[in-house]
Design a protein around this motif. Structure first.
Motif, PDB file in Angstrom:
ATOM      1  N   LYS A  24       0.434  -1.430  -0.236  1.00  0.00           N
ATOM      2  CA  LYS A  24       0.078   0.065  -0.017  1.00  0.00           C
ATOM      3  C   LYS A  24       1.026   1.481  -0.278  1.00  0.00           C
ATOM      4  O   LYS A  24       0.784   2.211  -0.427  1.00  0.00           O
ATOM      5  CB  LYS A  24      -1.385   0.037   1.299  1.00  0.00           C
ATOM      6  CG  LYS A  24      -1.613   1.317   1.485  1.00  0.00           C
ATOM      7  CD  LYS A  24      -2.744   0.697   1.164  1.00  0.00           C
ATOM      8  CE  LYS A  24      -3.859   2.212   1.598  1.00  0.00           C
ATOM      9  NZ  LYS A  24      -4.106   3.099   0.407  1.00  0.00           N
ATOM     10  N   ILE A  25       1.694   1.379   1.260  1.00  0.00           N
ATOM     11  CA  ILE A  25       2.940   2.138   0.508  1.00  0.00           C
ATOM     12  C   ILE A  25       3.740   2.634  -0.586  1.00  0.00           C
ATOM     13  O   ILE A  25       3.381   3.742  -1.064  1.00  0.00           O
ATOM     14  CB  ILE A  25       4.463   1.731   1.899  1.00  0.00           C
ATOM     15  CG1 ILE A  25       3.005   2.212   3.588  1.00  0.00           C
ATOM     16  CG2 ILE A  25       4.849   3.371   1.719  1.00  0.00           C
ATOM     17  CD1 ILE A  25       3.747   1.516   4.710  1.00  0.00           C
ATOM     18  N   GLN A  26       4.092   1.740  -1.402  1.00  0.00           N
ATOM     19  CA  GLN A  26       4.315   1.124  -2.086  1.00  0.00           C
ATOM     20  C   GLN A  26       3.867   2.096  -3.797  1.00  0.00           C
ATOM     21  O   GLN A  26       3.842   3.177  -3.882  1.00  0.00           O
ATOM     22  CB  GLN A  26       4.995  -0.172  -2.792  1.00  0.00           C
ATOM     23  CG  GLN A  26       5.694   0.542  -3.816  1.00  0.00           C
ATOM     24  CD  GLN A  26       6.410  -1.116  -4.418  1.00  0.00           C
ATOM     25  OE1 GLN A  26       6.520  -2.836  -3.772  1.00  0.00           O
ATOM     26  NE2 GLN A  26       7.495  -0.985  -4.914  1.00  0.00           N
ATOM     27  N   ASN A  27       2.828   1.239  -2.929  1.00  0.00           N
ATOM     28  CA  ASN A  27       1.327   1.753  -4.265  1.00  0.00           C
ATOM     29  C   ASN A  27       0.894   3.358  -4.148  1.00  0.00           C
ATOM     30  O   ASN A  27       1.153   3.923  -5.520  1.00  0.00           O
ATOM     31  CB  ASN A  27      -0.459   1.134  -3.778  1.00  0.00           C
ATOM     32  CG  ASN A  27      -1.058   1.287  -4.915  1.00  0.00           C
ATOM     33  OD1 ASN A  27      -0.506   1.496  -6.421  1.00  0.00           O
ATOM     34  ND2 ASN A  27      -2.055   1.810  -4.818  1.00  0.00           N
ATOM     35  N   ASP A  28       1.042   3.582  -3.369  1.00  0.00           N
ATOM     36  CA  ASP A  28       1.169   4.940  -2.752  1.00  0.00           C
ATOM     37  C   ASP A  28       2.509   6.547  -3.715  1.00  0.00           C
ATOM     38  O   ASP A  28       1.435   7.067  -3.747  1.00  0.00           O
ATOM     39  CB  ASP A  28       0.917   5.902  -1.706  1.00  0.00           C
ATOM     40  CG  ASP A  28      -0.571   4.923  -0.436  1.00  0.00           C
ATOM     41  OD1 ASP A  28      -1.730   4.514  -1.494  1.00  0.00           O
ATOM     42  OD2 ASP A  28      -0.819   4.518   0.708  1.00  0.00           O
ATOM     43  N   SER A  29       3.114   5.763  -3.340  1.00  0.00           N
ATOM     44  CA  SER A  29       4.217   5.902  -3.562  1.00  0.00           C
ATOM     45  C   SER A  29       4.360   6.323  -4.887  1.00  0.00           C
ATOM     46  O   SER A  29       4.750   7.697  -5.371  1.00  0.00           O
ATOM     47  CB  SER A  29       5.150   5.658  -2.883  1.00  0.00           C
ATOM     48  OG  SER A  29       6.982   6.284  -3.890  1.00  0.00           O
ATOM     49  N   LEU A  30       3.863   5.276  -5.852  1.00  0.00           N
ATOM     50  CA  LEU A  30       4.301   5.125  -7.356  1.00  0.00           C
ATOM     51  C   LEU A  30       2.394   5.914  -8.109  1.00  0.00           C
ATOM     52  O   LEU A  30       2.224   6.682  -8.543  1.00  0.00           O
ATOM     53  CB  LEU A  30       3.640   3.565  -7.772  1.00  0.00           C
ATOM     54  CG  LEU A  30       5.120   2.235  -7.619  1.00  0.00           C
ATOM     55  CD1 LEU A  30       4.531   1.363  -7.748  1.00  0.00           C
ATOM     56  CD2 LEU A  30       6.384   2.952  -7.806  1.00  0.00           C
ATOM     57  N   GLN A  31       1.766   5.763  -7.213  1.00  0.00           N
ATOM     58  CA  GLN A  31       0.623   7.045  -7.772  1.00  0.00           C
ATOM     59  C   GLN A  31       0.942   8.630  -7.757  1.00  0.00           C
ATOM     60  O   GLN A  31       0.878   8.885  -9.087  1.00  0.00           O
ATOM     61  CB  GLN A  31      -0.680   6.931  -6.727  1.00  0.00           C
ATOM     62  CG  GLN A  31      -1.189   5.565  -7.152  1.00  0.00           C
ATOM     63  CD  GLN A  31      -2.195   5.268  -8.518  1.00  0.00           C
ATOM     64  OE1 GLN A  31      -2.687   6.286  -8.769  1.00  0.00           O
ATOM     65  NE2 GLN A  31      -2.260   4.329  -8.799  1.00  0.00           N
ATOM     66  N   ALA A  32       1.908   9.008  -6.584  1.00  0.00           N
ATOM     67  CA  ALA A  32       2.497  10.110  -6.797  1.00  0.00           C
ATOM     68  C   ALA A  32       2.875  11.149  -7.033  1.00  0.00           C
ATOM     69  O   ALA A  32       2.718  11.538  -8.294  1.00  0.00           O
ATOM     70  CB  ALA A  32       3.186  10.134  -4.992  1.00  0.00           C
ATOM     71  N   GLU A  33       4.097   9.715  -7.810  1.00  0.00           N
ATOM     72  CA  GLU A  33       5.219   9.474  -8.588  1.00  0.00           C
ATOM     73  C   GLU A  33       4.560   9.855 -10.335  1.00  0.00           C
ATOM     74  O   GLU A  33       4.694  11.128 -11.404  1.00  0.00           O
ATOM     75  CB  GLU A  33       5.890   8.700  -9.021  1.00  0.00           C
ATOM     76  CG  GLU A  33       7.265   8.648  -9.922  1.00  0.00           C
ATOM     77  CD  GLU A  33       8.306   7.925  -9.989  1.00  0.00           C
ATOM     78  OE1 GLU A  33       9.363   7.431 -10.820  1.00  0.00           O
ATOM     79  OE2 GLU A  33       7.970   7.097  -9.099  1.00  0.00           O
ATOM     80  N   LEU A  34       3.059   8.980 -10.560  1.00  0.00           N
ATOM     81  CA  LEU A  34       2.527   9.149 -11.569  1.00  0.00           C
ATOM     82  C   LEU A  34       1.509  10.095 -11.678  1.00  0.00           C
ATOM     83  O   LEU A  34       1.727  10.988 -12.857  1.00  0.00           O
ATOM     84  CB  LEU A  34       1.433   8.172 -11.203  1.00  0.00           C
ATOM     85  CG  LEU A  34       0.255   7.492 -13.126  1.00  0.00           C
ATOM     86  CD1 LEU A  34       1.147   7.347 -14.178  1.00  0.00           C
ATOM     87  CD2 LEU A  34      -0.016   6.788 -12.431  1.00  0.00           C
TER      88      LEU A  34
END
Length: 70
Positions: free
Chosen positions: A30-40
């Motif tokens: 979930k943390i990794q997904n949130d980070s990737l969403q922000a980067e996207l």
């Protein structure tokens, strides 16, 4: 009867450990997904794309509107 109780206890302990491990994995993902969403969001911003198109590819904005070009 005692053997069944011990076996059930071991199974429950194993399942609790597995659930704990899966919860930890879920939290990490979930943390990794949130980070990737922000980067996207950052990478796909119109300002960034316009800047890269201008700086790297030499694109420029036309003073004409879309209706005038057609």
């Amino acid at each position: 009867m005692l053997l069944l109780i011990v076996n059930d206890s071991v199974t429950v302990h194993r399942l609790v450990s597995e659930i704990s491990s899966l919860d930890s994995t879920y939290s990490d993902l979930k943390i990794q997904n949130d980070s990737l969403q922000a980067e996207l969001r950052r990478l796909s911003s119109a300002e960034r794309i316009s800047r890269i198109a201008s700086q790297r590819l030499g694109f420029v904005y036309s003073s004409q509107t879309l209706e005038q070009i057609q």
